[in-house]
Design an enzyme around this catalytic site. Sequence first.
Site, mmCIF file in Angstrom:
data_model
loop_
_atom_site.group_PDB
_atom_site.id
_atom_site.type_symbol
_atom_site.label_atom_id
_atom_site.label_comp_id
_atom_site.label_asym_id
_atom_site.label_seq_id
_atom_site.Cartn_x
_atom_site.Cartn_y
_atom_site.Cartn_z
ATOM 1 N N HIS A 62 0.837 -1.184 0.000
ATOM 2 C CA HIS A 62 0.000 0.000 0.000
ATOM 3 C C HIS A 62 0.883 1.249 0.000
ATOM 4 C CE1 HIS A 62 -3.384 -2.382 2.005
ATOM 5 N NE2 HIS A 62 -2.321 -3.092 2.339
ATOM 6 N N TYR A 63 0.304 2.391 -0.377
ATOM 7 C CA TYR A 63 0.886 3.645 0.080
ATOM 8 C C TYR A 63 -0.046 4.226 1.132
ATOM 9 C CZ TYR A 63 -1.995 6.278 -3.450
ATOM 10 O OH TYR A 63 -2.998 6.826 -4.214
ATOM 11 N N GLU A 127 2.590 -0.894 4.551
ATOM 12 C CA GLU A 127 2.276 0.484 4.183
ATOM 13 C C GLU A 127 3.583 1.226 3.878
ATOM 14 O OE1 GLU A 127 -0.443 2.232 3.745
ATOM 15 O OE2 GLU A 127 -2.073 1.066 4.654
ATOM 16 N N HIS A 169 -2.587 -2.970 -3.316
ATOM 17 C CA HIS A 169 -3.936 -2.787 -2.792
ATOM 18 C C HIS A 169 -4.940 -2.618 -3.924
ATOM 19 C CE1 HIS A 169 -6.453 -0.710 0.608
ATOM 20 N NE2 HIS A 169 -6.909 -1.896 0.299
#
Length: 289
Positions: A62-63, A127, A169
Amino acid sequence: MMPASFASAGPESKQRRIVPLPKGIVAMQTFIPDSSVVSDVIPSPNFGERNKGRQPDMIVLHYTGMPDVESALTRLCKAGTEVSAHYVVLEDGRILQCVQEAKRAWHAGVAKWAGEDDINSCSIGIEIINRGHDWGYPDYPLRQIAAVIALCRGIIIRRGIAPHRVLGHSDVAPARKKDPGEKFPWRSLAASGVGLFVEPARIEPDSEMLKHGAEGDDVRALQQALADYGYGIAVSGKYDHATTEVVTAFQRHFRPEKVDGIADTSTLATLHALLGILPANAHPLAAAG
């Protein structure tokens, strides 16, 4: 900066965290990190048990999509947000662990891949600090990507995760998410043994294409191929909004030079090249239209 125990130290350590705890985050008992590349542990209360004892066999990248590190950590580590991740990779390459790998972090939300719809129970969520599309979407620093690769390689070795099970994601939630986005260097990760990637087929001007509104066997074949790779898509023969979203997600990951949701010959050729190297036992059942 709030004093707290360092990731590899005991509770009596005098060392301090590498990142201050943002306001609103309660200091919790730390734990020994699962990865040797972790710089510090900032525990999140937002986790649970993996359903039916499911062991993670997928990595979802994810970011953070937030303007700064503090706001991202607050969201991931503050009680009540119902969001978390196992790891956070900072822009300078330092790595934080927030949830133990054995636990079920809450990072994927409503998501689906290869017939599974409880992605949180079967995955490890990472993340990556990046402001994302809503905040200017900067490039990922090389040091940060090197850290992501090192972290993923360790997880892959420990967990026996197959290359095609390292995803973004947007792959597992194409209707809702864009991250980690078209700037994320999937090609570099694959060259380092993380994830599955093929060189995208050349984009040909004025090539034949399928797009929103099209119907028929060619659309059905496209949807079937996307489902065979793992995307959650109905095989209906109608190029609807959901199909556009899935094609867009595929392009962000595998053909980032042009992301428009239109299945041109480059997109189709790249998809079929990936299917050609996908292990036979990896093909899921397609959804009925």
